[in-house]
Design a protein around this motif. Structure first.
Motif, PDB file in Angstrom:
ATOM      1  N   HIS A  37      24.377 -10.431   6.192  1.00  0.00           N
ATOM      2  CA  HIS A  37      23.026  -9.863   6.230  1.00  0.00           C
ATOM      3  C   HIS A  37      22.490  -9.667   4.805  1.00  0.00           C
ATOM      4  CE1 HIS A  37      19.651  -7.177   6.939  1.00  0.00           C
ATOM      5  NE2 HIS A  37      20.204  -6.302   6.118  1.00  0.00           N
ATOM      6  N   HIS A  38      23.321  -9.074   3.958  1.00  0.00           N
ATOM      7  CA  HIS A  38      22.884  -8.835   2.584  1.00  0.00           C
ATOM      8  C   HIS A  38      22.743 -10.145   1.810  1.00  0.00           C
ATOM      9  CE1 HIS A  38      22.925  -4.549   2.937  1.00  0.00           C
ATOM     10  NE2 HIS A  38      24.194  -4.519   3.295  1.00  0.00           N
ATOM     11  N   ARG A  40      21.673 -12.967   3.116  1.00  0.00           N
ATOM     12  CA  ARG A  40      20.374 -13.514   3.515  1.00  0.00           C
ATOM     13  C   ARG A  40      19.237 -12.814   2.771  1.00  0.00           C
ATOM     14  NH1 ARG A  40      22.996 -13.885   8.626  1.00  0.00           N
ATOM     15  NH2 ARG A  40      22.266 -11.810   9.223  1.00  0.00           N
ATOM     16  N   GLU A  41      19.394 -11.515   2.569  1.00  0.00           N
ATOM     17  CA  GLU A  41      18.387 -10.767   1.806  1.00  0.00           C
ATOM     18  C   GLU A  41      18.372 -11.226   0.352  1.00  0.00           C
ATOM     19  OE1 GLU A  41      16.112  -8.476   3.022  1.00  0.00           O
ATOM     20  OE2 GLU A  41      16.879  -9.334   4.889  1.00  0.00           O
ATOM     21  N   LYS A  44      16.325 -14.282  -0.434  1.00  0.00           N
ATOM     22  CA  LYS A  44      14.885 -14.070  -0.527  1.00  0.00           C
ATOM     23  C   LYS A  44      14.471 -13.717  -1.950  1.00  0.00           C
ATOM     24  CE  LYS A  44      14.705 -12.330   4.241  1.00  0.00           C
ATOM     25  NZ  LYS A  44      14.423 -11.137   5.087  1.00  0.00           N
ATOM     26  N   ASP A  45      15.404 -13.122  -2.694  1.00  0.00           N
ATOM     27  CA  ASP A  45      15.121 -12.736  -4.074  1.00  0.00           C
ATOM     28  C   ASP A  45      16.433 -12.681  -4.845  1.00  0.00           C
ATOM     29  OD1 ASP A  45      14.318 -11.712  -6.486  1.00  0.00           O
ATOM     30  OD2 ASP A  45      13.743  -9.747  -5.722  1.00  0.00           O
ATOM     31  N   ASP A  48      17.500  -9.668  -6.913  1.00  0.00           N
ATOM     32  CA  ASP A  48      17.773  -8.373  -6.293  1.00  0.00           C
ATOM     33  C   ASP A  48      19.267  -8.060  -6.411  1.00  0.00           C
ATOM     34  OD1 ASP A  48      17.875  -6.067  -4.842  1.00  0.00           O
ATOM     35  OD2 ASP A  48      16.859  -6.852  -3.073  1.00  0.00           O
ATOM     36  N   GLU A  51      21.466  -6.141  -3.762  1.00  0.00           N
ATOM     37  CA  GLU A  51      22.047  -6.841  -2.617  1.00  0.00           C
ATOM     38  C   GLU A  51      23.424  -7.409  -2.958  1.00  0.00           C
ATOM     39  OE1 GLU A  51      21.029  -6.803   0.379  1.00  0.00           O
ATOM     40  OE2 GLU A  51      19.063  -5.894   0.032  1.00  0.00           O
TER      41      GLU A  51
END
Length: 278
Positions: A37-38, A40-41, A44-45, A48, A51
């Motif tokens: 999950h993290h 995939r986040e 996105k960036d 980040d 994450e």
């Protein structure tokens, strides 16, 4: 409360009374779904960093505590902790680092951090966004040390902060400090690059080379960072068995030849070509 008064015979501690692992520290829980999950986040960036820390927290390593114990309870570890209790103030004192010889690891580190607009304190700030409690134990000192040497690894290995460069540094780190988090981000990130960019670039050869290099290099966490910074960069690389990242450089060559900007692989070809021409 004085740490000495909390020590019982079955709790390991350094000579000065600092606990190896504070009993209040929660036992880490392994969760691959949470890590994905993290991840995939993170896709996105990629900037980040929070994450990244969450991925590592989701995939604790079984070898972590034995490595912490071996270093921190040794005489060498005691000396390191006395000489280098916290690395960011050392790493961010560029005025002092610039006084070291030209060609040193310190000069290259300053050049890298300044050109990228980075600081060791900034990485600390990203980690603290997680809001994790502080325990002041040896686990914490060791973990901070691993975190704070990340950008130094970029300098020593020659891997940049482009997408592939970050994957390679993480795989280099896995070679030194095995963790499924490093493997997930490193190789899954490489798969994502291959999936989104149709190219002949040898991405997986670059990743495997980075992983192999990390295994051959002595763990940086156990080195005197002050001494390392003072070394000539090329001499340091030779001593630490760090070769030229040839496959990584080949990926960059191929991408540029194909019209891609290695630092923005998802950019349109025209944009990449304009960047190259400039």
């Amino acid at each position: 409360m004085n740490q000495h008064s909390t020590i019982t015979p079955d709790v390991e501690a350094a000579k000065d009374g600092t606990l190896l692992r504070d009993p209040r520290r929660p036992e880490p829980k392994y969760s691959l779904p949470k890590a994905f999950h993290h991840f995939r986040e993170l896709l996105k960036d990629k900037e980040d960093t929070a994450e990244v820390f969450k991925i590592f927290e989701s995939l604790p390593s079984k070898t972590f505590m034995p490595r912490v114990r071996a270093l921190t309870l040794s005489e060498h570890g005691e000396k390191l902790r006395a000489d280098e209790p916290f690395l960011p103030p050392i790493l961010d004192d560029h005025d002092a680092l610039r006084k070291l010889p030209e060609g040193s690891v310190a000069h290259s580190y300053c050049d890298f951090m300044e050109s990228e607009g980075l600081s060791a304190a900034g990485l600390v700030e990203e980690a603290e966004k997680l809001g994790n409690p502080k325990y002041g134990d040896l686990v914490e000192w060791f973990g901070f040390r691993q975190r704070d040497t990340h950008d130094l690894m970029h300098v020593l290995t020659g891997y940049g902060r482009d997408g592939l460069g970050e994957q390679c540094v993480l795989l280099f780190t896995h070679g030194q400090s095995p963790s499924h988090g490093h493997l997930l981000i490193g190789y899954a990130g490489a798969v994502q690059i291959k999936k989104t960019v149709k190219s002949a670039a040898p991405v997986f050869k670059a990743c495997r080379q980075a992983h192999k290099t990390g295994k051959a290099c002595p763990p940086l966490v156990g080195m005197s960072i002050r001494e390392l910074l003072a070394m000539d960069l090329q001499e340091a690389r030779a001593k630490l068995n760090i070769p030229d990242p040839s496959w990584y450089r080949e990926c960059h060559r191929v991408w540029r030849e194909e019209g891609y900007d290695p630092y923005d692989l998802l950019a349109p070809r025209k944009k990449a070509e304009a960047s190259i021409a400039a």
